[in-house]
Design an enzyme around this catalytic site. Sequence first.
Site, mmCIF file in Angstrom:
data_model
loop_
_atom_site.group_PDB
_atom_site.id
_atom_site.type_symbol
_atom_site.label_atom_id
_atom_site.label_comp_id
_atom_site.label_asym_id
_atom_site.label_seq_id
_atom_site.Cartn_x
_atom_site.Cartn_y
_atom_site.Cartn_z
ATOM 1 N N LYS A 105 75.044 46.997 29.201
ATOM 2 C CA LYS A 105 75.652 46.297 30.328
ATOM 3 C C LYS A 105 76.061 47.282 31.402
ATOM 4 O O LYS A 105 76.322 48.433 31.050
ATOM 5 C CB LYS A 105 76.885 45.498 29.891
ATOM 6 C CG LYS A 105 77.806 46.156 28.853
ATOM 7 C CD LYS A 105 78.449 47.494 29.127
ATOM 8 C CE LYS A 105 79.310 47.684 30.310
ATOM 9 N NZ LYS A 105 79.879 49.041 30.434
ATOM 10 N N LEU B 125 70.848 53.946 29.155
ATOM 11 C CA LEU B 125 70.769 54.887 30.272
ATOM 12 C C LEU B 125 71.793 54.471 31.325
ATOM 13 O O LEU B 125 72.361 53.372 31.261
ATOM 14 C CB LEU B 125 69.343 54.879 30.851
ATOM 15 C CG LEU B 125 68.265 55.381 29.883
ATOM 16 C CD1 LEU B 125 66.868 55.185 30.464
ATOM 17 C CD2 LEU B 125 68.496 56.847 29.524
ATOM 18 N N ARG C 118 79.521 57.011 35.777
ATOM 19 C CA ARG C 118 80.240 55.874 36.380
ATOM 20 C C ARG C 118 80.721 56.170 37.803
ATOM 21 O O ARG C 118 81.129 55.259 38.520
ATOM 22 C CB ARG C 118 81.444 55.506 35.499
ATOM 23 C CG ARG C 118 81.054 54.904 34.171
ATOM 24 C CD ARG C 118 82.206 54.980 33.167
ATOM 25 N NE ARG C 118 81.813 54.456 31.860
ATOM 26 C CZ ARG C 118 81.052 55.112 30.989
ATOM 27 N NH1 ARG C 118 80.589 56.317 31.289
ATOM 28 N NH2 ARG C 118 80.730 54.575 29.841
HETATM 29 N N1 LIG Z 1 78.576 48.485 25.162
HETATM 30 C C1 LIG Z 1 79.571 49.330 25.334
HETATM 31 O O1 LIG Z 1 80.628 49.229 24.714
HETATM 32 C C2 LIG Z 1 79.394 50.451 26.273
HETATM 33 C C3 LIG Z 1 78.328 50.468 27.109
HETATM 34 N N2 LIG Z 1 78.119 51.524 27.933
HETATM 35 C C4 LIG Z 1 76.954 51.498 28.804
HETATM 36 O O2 LIG Z 1 75.998 52.406 28.262
HETATM 37 C C5 LIG Z 1 75.365 53.152 29.290
HETATM 38 C C6 LIG Z 1 75.573 54.619 29.044
HETATM 39 O O3 LIG Z 1 76.928 54.955 29.009
HETATM 40 P P1 LIG Z 1 77.449 56.284 28.272
HETATM 41 O O4 LIG Z 1 76.918 56.344 26.903
HETATM 42 O O5 LIG Z 1 78.892 56.332 28.442
HETATM 43 O O6 LIG Z 1 76.763 57.391 29.184
HETATM 44 P P2 LIG Z 1 76.240 58.872 28.885
HETATM 45 O O7 LIG Z 1 76.394 59.618 30.155
HETATM 46 O O8 LIG Z 1 76.857 59.416 27.651
HETATM 47 O O9 LIG Z 1 74.710 58.617 28.546
HETATM 48 C C7 LIG Z 1 73.774 58.278 29.479
HETATM 49 C C8 LIG Z 1 72.437 58.863 29.063
HETATM 50 O O10 LIG Z 1 71.561 58.634 30.139
HETATM 51 C C9 LIG Z 1 70.622 59.688 30.208
HETATM 52 N N3 LIG Z 1 70.260 59.951 31.597
HETATM 53 C C10 LIG Z 1 69.026 59.782 32.119
HETATM 54 N N4 LIG Z 1 69.003 60.069 33.415
HETATM 55 C C11 LIG Z 1 70.248 60.453 33.730
HETATM 56 C C12 LIG Z 1 70.835 60.896 34.938
HETATM 57 N N5 LIG Z 1 70.146 61.000 36.082
HETATM 58 N N6 LIG Z 1 72.131 61.228 34.890
HETATM 59 C C13 LIG Z 1 72.848 61.109 33.760
HETATM 60 N N7 LIG Z 1 72.330 60.688 32.588
HETATM 61 C C14 LIG Z 1 71.051 60.372 32.582
HETATM 62 C C15 LIG Z 1 71.209 60.859 29.475
HETATM 63 O O11 LIG Z 1 70.245 61.064 28.491
HETATM 64 P P3 LIG Z 1 69.555 62.424 28.038
HETATM 65 O O12 LIG Z 1 70.148 62.560 26.699
HETATM 66 O O13 LIG Z 1 68.120 62.078 28.090
HETATM 67 O O14 LIG Z 1 69.928 63.537 28.952
HETATM 68 C C16 LIG Z 1 72.476 60.345 28.821
HETATM 69 O O15 LIG Z 1 72.464 60.586 27.447
HETATM 70 C C17 LIG Z 1 75.925 52.591 30.594
HETATM 71 O O16 LIG Z 1 75.097 51.576 31.066
HETATM 72 C C18 LIG Z 1 77.265 51.983 30.193
HETATM 73 O O17 LIG Z 1 77.646 50.917 31.037
HETATM 74 C C19 LIG Z 1 78.938 52.595 27.890
HETATM 75 C C20 LIG Z 1 80.016 52.637 27.065
HETATM 76 C C21 LIG Z 1 80.386 51.523 26.249
HETATM 77 O O1 LIG Z 2 83.595 49.261 26.573
HETATM 78 C C1 LIG Z 2 83.688 50.011 27.527
HETATM 79 O O2 LIG Z 2 84.832 50.702 27.753
HETATM 80 C C2 LIG Z 2 84.901 51.780 28.643
HETATM 81 C C3 LIG Z 2 83.863 51.694 29.715
HETATM 82 O O3 LIG Z 2 83.887 52.745 30.609
HETATM 83 C C4 LIG Z 2 82.536 51.440 29.091
HETATM 84 O O4 LIG Z 2 81.437 51.629 29.928
HETATM 85 C C5 LIG Z 2 82.623 50.082 28.553
HETATM 86 O O5 LIG Z 2 81.405 49.565 28.135
#
Ligand SMILES: NC(=O)C1=CN([C@@H]2O[C@H](COP(=O)(O)OP(=O)(O)OC[C@H]3O[C@@H](n4cnc5c(N)ncnc54)[C@H](OP(=O)(O)O)[C@@H]3O)[C@@H](O)[C@H]2O)C=CC1
Ligand SMILES: O=C1OC[C@@H](O)[C@H](O)[C@H]1O
Length: 393
Positions: A124, A101, A194
């Site tokens: 993270k 989330l 973000r």
């Molecule tokens: N490990 C890695 O390589 C990465 C990690 N991340 C981390 O993962 C997390 C999610 O990133 P990312 O997948 O890009 O994000 P997304 O925006 O694609 O996904 C976030 C999810 O959060 C849910 N959600 C719940 N409440 C809210 C709200 N108020 N506003 C927006 N979304 C909400 C949505 O779910 P619903 O489907 O229920 O609507 C949505 O699917 C972050 O913490 C990010 O730092 C991100 C990218 C890479």
């Molecule tokens: O791995 C990543 O690359 C792009 C970022 O915005 C993301 O949240 C991060 O986890």
Amino acid sequence: MASLYGFAKRLYLVFNPPSPKEPTASPLRFGILGAARIAPIALILPVKSHPDAVVTAVAARDQGRADAFAKQHGIPKAYGGSGAYQKLLDDPEIDVVYNPLPNGLHYEWTMKALAAGKHVLLEKPSANTAEETRKMFTFAQEKGLVLLEAFHYRYHPATRRVKAIIDSGELGTLTKIEVNFGIPGFFVKDSDIRMVYDLGGGAMMDMGCYAMSISRYLANADPTKVISANAEVLPKFPRVDVSTTATLAFPTSGGTTTNGSADGLTATLLTHFRLPPLLGFLPRWPDFSVRVSGTRGIVDLSNFPAPWVHHNITVESSEQEGGRLRKRTEKHYGNLGWTTYRYQLEALVDKLRERTPEHWYDAQDSITNLEWIEAVYKETGLGSRPPSTAQVP
Ligand SMILES: NC(=O)C1=CN([C@@H]2O[C@H](COP(=O)(O)OP(=O)(O)OC[C@H]3O[C@@H](n4cnc5c(N)ncnc54)[C@H](OP(=O)(O)O)[C@@H]3O)[C@@H](O)[C@H]2O)C=CC1
Ligand SMILES: O=C1OC[C@@H](O)[C@H](O)[C@H]1O
């Protein structure tokens, strides 16, 4: 040619992972909170080749979105609607919750998942504040559950090799760490999570958490001071940094505290959501690099968050050999088609099955990481991201 073939084969296997030869009878059952963009690469694909893990359910705030996500990824259960996240947590057929989330919701839903008796793989950065991170790990310990912040890069053989080179003493006493984590403008749109302060937005949170984590890991120490930190904001998002550059002092490898003096170890972290185009119009390639310099040499790792796509480890000695500097390049891809996330899953399952993972880090690592992220935000003048106001167990 051979490396192009290797690249294509690696990526093919990442996206078409082989099924495990001997799947276990009762695998660990994962549930995903939110149909997040990161979930397929970070969990769904890795699980496909693991003999002891399956994805059993996804929950999304909208039923249609949950159904579509479940159908696309072959997930048996889809919870949708306003109570969907809690329904997934209450499902007795879920053992482990994956929480991708927005950052500002990590604390609330991790606490609720732990209260429901589930282990948690948490994206993270772990929360908006270090205090929240401390509370989550304390609660996990009280409940006898595993909580892991998903710093997947740490588990990959390329990162582990760079750490081994540093720990071998080959570079001498460390003097400087430089971490770049920047991406071109089109990735993080204005509507992205973000860019939302309340949701824990900001480049230092999103990318800086990696930069902070890898510099602490490679320094084998925690910072002693933020020497400087500067954030760039846009008028329409005055509390969200699109870019932050911070320099921190670390104890040198000898263990003495530098307190920012020029002869000690410093780390410069450069994070950017919207790298400006070259010459004003040429789109920039993402910059994900780390360089560690010591009194006897330098090591560079390109692409540290995704070394499984491609990377180079370059080691340059400051001692001459035959009138030339010694330089070598290494590559460490590990198991064919295994991403950083696949290695992370391996470690998590090992931990849950009470085997010793090849690599692991403790609660304090996650807590300290956020403490220093907050210290950087304080120095920029933007301050920490807001703590959660949710009622949690
Ligand atoms: N490990 C890695 O390589 C990465 C990690 N991340 C981390 O993962 C997390 C999610 O990133 P990312 O997948 O890009 O994000 P997304 O925006 O694609 O996904 C976030 C999810 O959060 C849910 N959600 C719940 N409440 C809210 C709200 N108020 N506003 C927006 N979304 C909400 C949505 O779910 P619903 O489907 O229920 O609507 C949505 O699917 C972050 O913490 C990010 O730092 C991100 C990218 C890479
Ligand atoms: O791995 C990543 O690359 C792009 C970022 O915005 C993301 O949240 C991060 O986890």
